[in-house]
Design a protein around this motif. Sequence first.
Motif, PDB file in Angstrom:
ATOM      1  N   GLU A 111      18.409  34.611  -8.213  1.00  0.00           N
ATOM      2  CA  GLU A 111      18.705  36.037  -8.233  1.00  0.00           C
ATOM      3  C   GLU A 111      19.222  36.467  -9.604  1.00  0.00           C
ATOM      4  O   GLU A 111      18.837  37.507 -10.132  1.00  0.00           O
ATOM      5  CB  GLU A 111      19.760  36.338  -7.182  1.00  0.00           C
ATOM      6  N   LYS A 112      20.082  35.619 -10.160  1.00  0.00           N
ATOM      7  CA  LYS A 112      20.634  35.940 -11.483  1.00  0.00           C
ATOM      8  C   LYS A 112      19.527  35.974 -12.535  1.00  0.00           C
ATOM      9  O   LYS A 112      19.481  36.854 -13.391  1.00  0.00           O
ATOM     10  CB  LYS A 112      21.687  34.903 -11.883  1.00  0.00           C
ATOM     11  N   ASN A 127      23.433  26.660  -5.624  1.00  0.00           N
ATOM     12  CA  ASN A 127      22.955  27.713  -4.733  1.00  0.00           C
ATOM     13  C   ASN A 127      21.684  28.303  -5.336  1.00  0.00           C
ATOM     14  O   ASN A 127      21.724  29.139  -6.223  1.00  0.00           O
ATOM     15  CB  ASN A 127      24.045  28.779  -4.567  1.00  0.00           C
ATOM     16  N   GLU A 157      21.178  32.210  -5.249  1.00  0.00           N
ATOM     17  CA  GLU A 157      21.992  32.929  -6.234  1.00  0.00           C
ATOM     18  C   GLU A 157      21.477  32.697  -7.654  1.00  0.00           C
ATOM     19  O   GLU A 157      21.413  33.605  -8.468  1.00  0.00           O
ATOM     20  CB  GLU A 157      23.420  32.384  -6.193  1.00  0.00           C
ATOM     21  N   HIS A 158      21.131  31.439  -7.904  1.00  0.00           N
ATOM     22  CA  HIS A 158      20.639  31.059  -9.227  1.00  0.00           C
ATOM     23  C   HIS A 158      19.392  31.869  -9.579  1.00  0.00           C
ATOM     24  O   HIS A 158      19.302  32.487 -10.645  1.00  0.00           O
ATOM     25  CB  HIS A 158      20.330  29.549  -9.210  1.00  0.00           C
ATOM     26  N   ASN A 200      22.689  26.056 -12.467  1.00  0.00           N
ATOM     27  CA  ASN A 200      22.619  26.137 -11.008  1.00  0.00           C
ATOM     28  C   ASN A 200      23.881  25.550 -10.412  1.00  0.00           C
ATOM     29  O   ASN A 200      24.158  24.379 -10.593  1.00  0.00           O
ATOM     30  CB  ASN A 200      21.392  25.366 -10.511  1.00  0.00           C
TER      31      ASN A 200
END
Length: 203
Positions: A67-68, A61, A64-65, A58
């Motif tokens: 989402e990945k 964010n 974003e984390h 992480n």
Amino acid sequence: MVNAVIMASGNGSNAIELIKLEKELDNINFKFIITDNKDAGIINKGKSLKKDVFLFENKNNKLEHEEKILNKLKSENIEWIFLAGYMRILSSDFINHFYDDDLDQAKIINIHPSLLPDFKGKDAYEQAFKAKVNNSGVSIHFVDAGIDTGKIITQKEFPLIKGESLENFKKRGLKLEHDLYPKVVKNIDKFIETKCKEDIYEI
Ligand code: GRF
């Protein structure tokens, strides 16, 4: 056979118990392990059991984390997530991706080292030990957007022995965890068949 993933941040002893169980399962395939911690013990342990371990660090964010991770899970058709010492709170957006109408739950399960609703959050063994409870325990529950607030699937109690050390107390708790989590995974079809309507499952 449905695809599942284990998410772990630490030592990974529970994750290992689940992976060891895999050969007995005809309904669940643990495709890989996800961790958010580059120093997690599970990285080497997983690899030694021939499981891929993917590290998603992480970078401050959360969106974003997640989402990945989500992209990875979607691309691998992952249906179930088993949290085993995963030290992050999943967002409701993330959880909703795994929501199942029939179950009326997201297909995400967690193990927590206390008799929920007591001692939610971090260091639950320490919390129970300090509170000098007579009985502590282990809970396995569905994950919702709260912290350790999701529907409880099953619990097992164990007494705090007078005069024992925290270390010993934790050791005994962990042993119980290693017994209980695989049993829950083994019974997953039963929860689906009963739509998880039973209050607490005796397993
Ligand atoms: C366990 O006590 C689990 O209940 C809690 O974190 C600890 C993880 O231990 N959520 P391990 O990484 O499985 O050994």
